[in-house]
Design a protein around this motif. Structure first.
Motif, short mmCIF file in Angstrom:
data_model
loop_
_atom_site.label_atom_id
_atom_site.label_comp_id
_atom_site.label_asym_id
_atom_site.label_seq_id
_atom_site.Cartn_x
_atom_site.Cartn_y
_atom_site.Cartn_z
N GLY A 180 -15.47 -12.26 7.79
CA GLY A 180 -14.33 -11.82 8.75
C GLY A 180 -12.98 -12.09 7.94
O GLY A 180 -11.81 -11.97 8.25
N PHE A 181 -13.21 -12.92 6.96
CA PHE A 181 -11.90 -13.34 6.07
C PHE A 181 -11.16 -12.24 5.66
O PHE A 181 -11.83 -11.34 4.91
N LYS A 182 -9.98 -12.17 5.49
CA LYS A 182 -9.12 -11.07 5.01
C LYS A 182 -7.98 -11.73 4.05
O LYS A 182 -7.48 -12.77 4.67
N GLU A 183 -7.47 -11.13 3.03
CA GLU A 183 -6.64 -11.78 2.09
C GLU A 183 -5.98 -10.57 1.50
O GLU A 183 -6.46 -9.55 1.25
N THR A 184 -4.55 -10.92 0.99
CA THR A 184 -4.04 -9.90 0.18
C THR A 184 -3.80 -10.41 -1.34
O THR A 184 -3.49 -11.82 -1.16
N SER A 185 -3.65 -9.61 -2.37
CA SER A 185 -3.37 -10.40 -3.80
C SER A 185 -2.62 -9.49 -4.31
O SER A 185 -2.41 -8.20 -4.15
N ALA A 245 -12.84 -5.17 -1.94
CA ALA A 245 -11.29 -5.15 -2.06
C ALA A 245 -11.04 -3.66 -2.31
O ALA A 245 -11.41 -2.93 -3.02
N LYS A 246 -9.71 -3.23 -1.51
CA LYS A 246 -9.08 -2.02 -1.65
C LYS A 246 -8.13 -2.34 -2.68
O LYS A 246 -6.93 -3.24 -2.44
N VAL A 247 -8.15 -1.90 -4.13
CA VAL A 247 -7.33 -2.39 -5.11
C VAL A 247 -6.30 -1.36 -5.35
O VAL A 247 -6.36 -0.08 -5.18
N GLY A 248 -5.09 -1.91 -5.41
CA GLY A 248 -3.80 -1.19 -5.70
C GLY A 248 -2.64 -2.28 -5.87
O GLY A 248 -2.91 -3.27 -6.59
N ASP A 249 -1.33 -1.83 -6.03
CA ASP A 249 -0.39 -2.72 -6.38
C ASP A 249 -0.60 -4.05 -5.53
O ASP A 249 -0.29 -5.02 -6.09
#
Length: 141
Positions: free
Chosen positions: A136-141, A123-127
């Motif tokens: 291939g799965f992508k998600e935002t949190s 994960a690219k961590v930020g706000d």
């Protein structure tokens, strides 16, 4: 006409004989098939019977994407040593996994492990965190 008929008969018999004749050289060229003295069986693969958790890197478990996934993932199992083996063979290439890890480390992403049942996620961590998984799965949190 009297000469043609015996000549044709001779040619027909010669052709038939050449098709059925085996020379001694061709018979000696054949080698007998050698069977192994003892047949051994590979050890039986013991697949896990416990379902994997959808948010931790547990071991000795399986993930059935058809029953527990959202239709965007792949089924896999994890052995006792923690090795993930996907049922889709294209995801089991060690070189691709090593390249995936190196690319994520270079992009300064954090290893998040398992996210929603998808393994090998970074994960690219930020706000807003952007999650990228090996399958291939992508998600935002």
């Amino acid at each position: 006409m009297k000469i043609v008929k015996p000549a044709l008969s001779f040619l027909a018999l010669a052709l038939l004989g050449s098709l059925t004749w085996n020379s001694p050289a061709s018979a000696s060229d054949r080698k007998p098939t050698v069977l192994p003295a003892k047949v051994t069986q590979a050890p039986a693969l013991r697949l896990p019977t416990r379902p994997c958790a959808d948010d931790s890197d547990d071991v000795n478990c399986y993930w059935d994407a058809a029953k527990r996934g959202n239709g965007k993932g792949y089924s896999y199992y994890v052995d006792r040593a923690g090795n993930v083996t996907y049922l889709n063979p294209k995801l089991n290439d060690p070189a691709k996994r090593k390249a995936w890890k190196a690319a994520n480390e270079k992009a300064k992403r954090e290893y998040w492990g398992t996210v929603w049942g998808h393994r090998l996620c970074w994960a690219k961590v930020g706000d807003t965190s952007y999650v990228f998984c090996f399958d291939g799965f992508k998600e935002t949190s």
